[in-house]
Design a protein around this motif. Structure first.
Motif, mmCIF file in Angstrom:
data_model
loop_
_atom_site.group_PDB
_atom_site.id
_atom_site.type_symbol
_atom_site.label_atom_id
_atom_site.label_comp_id
_atom_site.label_asym_id
_atom_site.label_seq_id
_atom_site.Cartn_x
_atom_site.Cartn_y
_atom_site.Cartn_z
ATOM 1 N N TYR A 89 63.960 4.278 -13.398
ATOM 2 C CA TYR A 89 64.432 4.062 -14.774
ATOM 3 C C TYR A 89 63.325 4.436 -15.773
ATOM 4 O O TYR A 89 62.159 4.070 -15.597
ATOM 5 C CB TYR A 89 64.786 2.592 -14.984
ATOM 6 N N HIS A 139 77.697 -0.659 -10.598
ATOM 7 C CA HIS A 139 76.935 -0.463 -9.365
ATOM 8 C C HIS A 139 77.644 -1.180 -8.223
ATOM 9 O O HIS A 139 78.674 -1.800 -8.429
ATOM 10 C CB HIS A 139 75.513 -1.003 -9.527
ATOM 11 N N HIS A 168 68.766 0.442 -6.701
ATOM 12 C CA HIS A 168 70.053 0.982 -7.145
ATOM 13 C C HIS A 168 71.227 0.585 -6.239
ATOM 14 O O HIS A 168 72.290 0.239 -6.720
ATOM 15 C CB HIS A 168 69.956 2.513 -7.235
ATOM 16 N N GLU A 185 66.347 5.370 -8.082
ATOM 17 C CA GLU A 185 66.338 5.785 -9.483
ATOM 18 C C GLU A 185 65.079 5.226 -10.144
ATOM 19 O O GLU A 185 64.811 4.032 -10.035
ATOM 20 C CB GLU A 185 67.569 5.216 -10.196
ATOM 21 N N HIS A 192 67.878 -4.656 -11.441
ATOM 22 C CA HIS A 192 68.306 -3.268 -11.687
ATOM 23 C C HIS A 192 69.280 -3.168 -12.875
ATOM 24 O O HIS A 192 68.894 -3.419 -14.002
ATOM 25 C CB HIS A 192 68.879 -2.669 -10.396
#
Ligand code: ZN
Length: 293
Positions: free
Chosen positions: A200, A37, A249, A198, A116
């Protein structure tokens, strides 16, 4: 003005200067250096958000790049009130001494924030997986523990075989507070909107000593599960406290007030067990996200 008044005024002035220049009471360490990331962009934002509370001074420990010699990477965890991990998926394992240092730090009552994709890291490190409770990718599956879902008003551990960790296309979603009595969530609206991120799903892991603070519904038409998935969690590890947020994210998502405020509160709780921060006026309700530019 009498001499005594002058002395008193001077004393008050000296106290005010001391208060204004005093170092923040808590020390935080952000760990990064490898992550699938945008860690180079997100670490400065995380640092800024911690500093904005007035509670933290923040250092950063950056590991060598992937594939380089890790043996000298020895952050002094014990010197901090809280460690924030921005060390993510695909990161090389840490040296045994460094792993042991984090375990000892947490056993003794340390604070850890899992941000994250830090929950993608270290699939083989047993104690780390206990600290994060659930994680994704890295070959995680039913051998690592259950899926954790919220059904009928309670946490359910689902041992259905299958891979750990997935998400669909980014979209706005609501968080639903499941533990309004916890210091991190106390005073927040029961339902609040996060900006497109996102979501998850299918995280799995040992899920021991876990408290699910907030969930989000993962819709099947967004490649989701049709389940309420854990988004904000706390985990007890030894005498230590872990706050785990799956949000955030990229830099864009770190502008979401839902992220910022839960991160700031979660970090203070991980460091001290308490939260003294007020819920800001721009905190979102259920209908639309709130963003700070
Ligand atoms: Zn991501």
């Amino acid at each position: 003005m009498s001499y005594r008044c002058w002395v008193a005024a001077l004393g008050i002035w000296a106290l005010m200067v001391a208060a204004a220049t005093a170092a923040p009471p808590l020390k935080a360490l952000i760990v990064d250096g490898q992550n699938n990331h945008y860690w180079k962009q997100t670490t400065p934002l995380l640092k800024q958000q911690l500093e904005q509370t007035g509670l933290f001074s923040v250092d950063v420990a950056t590991s060598p790049p992937k594939g380089q010699d890790m043996s000298g990477f020895r952050p002094d965890f014990a010197a901090y009130d809280v460690v924030v991990s921005n060390y993510g998926g695909g990161g090389d394992p840490w040296p045994e001494e460094t792993k042991k240092a984090l375990e000892d730090y947490m056993e003794a009552g340390g604070g850890l924030v899992i941000y994250h994709s830090a929950n993608n890291a270290f699939p083989e490190w047993k104690q780390y997986n206990q600290m994060i409770a659930v994680g994704g990718w890295g070959g995680r599956n039913e051998k690592d523990g259950p899926y954790v879902r919220w059904r009928d008003g309670k946490v359910v551990f689902d041992m259905t075989p299958g891979p750990g960790g997935s998400h669909g296309p980014q979209h706005e979603f609501q968080l639903v507070v499941r533990r309004p009595d916890h210091p991190i969530t106390k005073g927040l609206p029961e339902v609040f909107m996060h900006s497109a991120d996102e979501l998850y799903n299918r995280l799995r892991g040992p899920a021991k000593n876990l408290t699910v603070l907030a969930t989000a519904f993962s819709p099947k038409d967004k490649s989701g599960t049709g389940e309420h998935e854990p988004m904000l969690m706390t985990i007890r590890y030894g005498k230590g406290r872990v706050f785990h947020t799956v949000l955030g994210h990229a830099p864009k998502q770190l502008k979401s007030v839902a992220f910022i405020v839960t991160f700031q509160r979660g970090a203070q709780w991980a460091a001290t067990g308490k939260v003294t921060q007020k819920v800001p006026d721009d905190f979102p309700g259920p209908d639309k996200p709130s963003v700070r530019e």
